[in-house]
Enzyme design. Sequence first.
Site, short mmCIF file in Angstrom:
data_model
loop_
_atom_site.label_atom_id
_atom_site.label_comp_id
_atom_site.label_asym_id
_atom_site.label_seq_id
_atom_site.Cartn_x
_atom_site.Cartn_y
_atom_site.Cartn_z
CB SER A 158 -0.89 0.01 1.25
OG SER A 158 -1.54 1.26 1.42
CE1 TYR B 128 -2.92 -1.63 5.67
CE2 TYR B 128 -2.38 0.60 4.98
CZ TYR B 128 -2.86 -0.67 4.69
OH TYR B 128 -3.28 -0.97 3.42
#
Length: 321
Positions: free
Chosen positions: A158, A184
């Site tokens: 990501s 994350y």
Amino acid sequence: MTSSFGATSTADEVLAGIDLTGRRILVTGVSAGLGVETARALVAHGASVVGAARDLAKAETATAGVRAAAAQGHGHFDLVQLDLASLASVRACADHLITDGRPFDVVIANAGVMASPFGKTVDGFETQFGTNHLGHFVLVNRIASLIADGGRLVTLSSAGHRFSDVDLDDPNFDRADYDPWAAYGRSKTANILFAVEFDRRHKARGLRACAIMPGGIRTELGRHMTQSDEEALVASINETNAKAGLPPFAFKTIPQGAATSVWAAIVADADLVGGRYCEDCHVAEIVEGQALRNGVRAYAVDGERAKQLWAKSEEWVGERY
């Protein structure tokens, strides 16, 4: 191989005219969103896809369209159980696939969680790092012998990797205050570094690995975000984009989000993508500074950092590969 594919291309457009009959592909996370669409596009072009999911009942319902596409496209679709937050489940899944013995041409490590509240996996790892990185690390390495020479591994990362590098000394936030986006970011950086080192270890037999950014898509991945969280994130991205002279952020559709996965797995030249990070159906450039979306941070594709993470990951899971 070059192409004109980009941010708005769909998985079907990327695979147009390609016959995947005889190709066998493993896709994790097929109970919703990108995993379902990735599997559907592949079987529609004749591939045999094994979809892995934690909740098989949910996945059965979610993949009804995948089975229909398989029937029309002469592909095949099966499900296997996989809970990436439990290494016992990961090992059981790998054992099942090894016992079955049929090779894979491609593995797409698609499953993951994002910005979750603090928690730990069954094995005591911080939830996002344990699920997104360590679960796939064990699964892929245990079945590496099943991935054919000349095959491909695609790990979904990501743009969120920009939030933080991996922390090899405190991976579970035992000392640092927990921040869901920092966690994350660590896990998504780890996904890239894993691909970098896996590629180095296996490219002699033509097996190449890369990481990809699917884009910003509204899927179940965002289940832990409120509407205000999303609005604040988009506003932050747009503020930075405006300063850089870039257009405002736009969400992708799910078919557009799956495009880079299938491009990197099937269409892109192996030497072009091997050991790299890709976005919008092309290889991303290394960028620094305040860019929030495009490009890859240098620390995420650093070969020495990748080796260090690999060694630590082996230590944490108690296996050597």
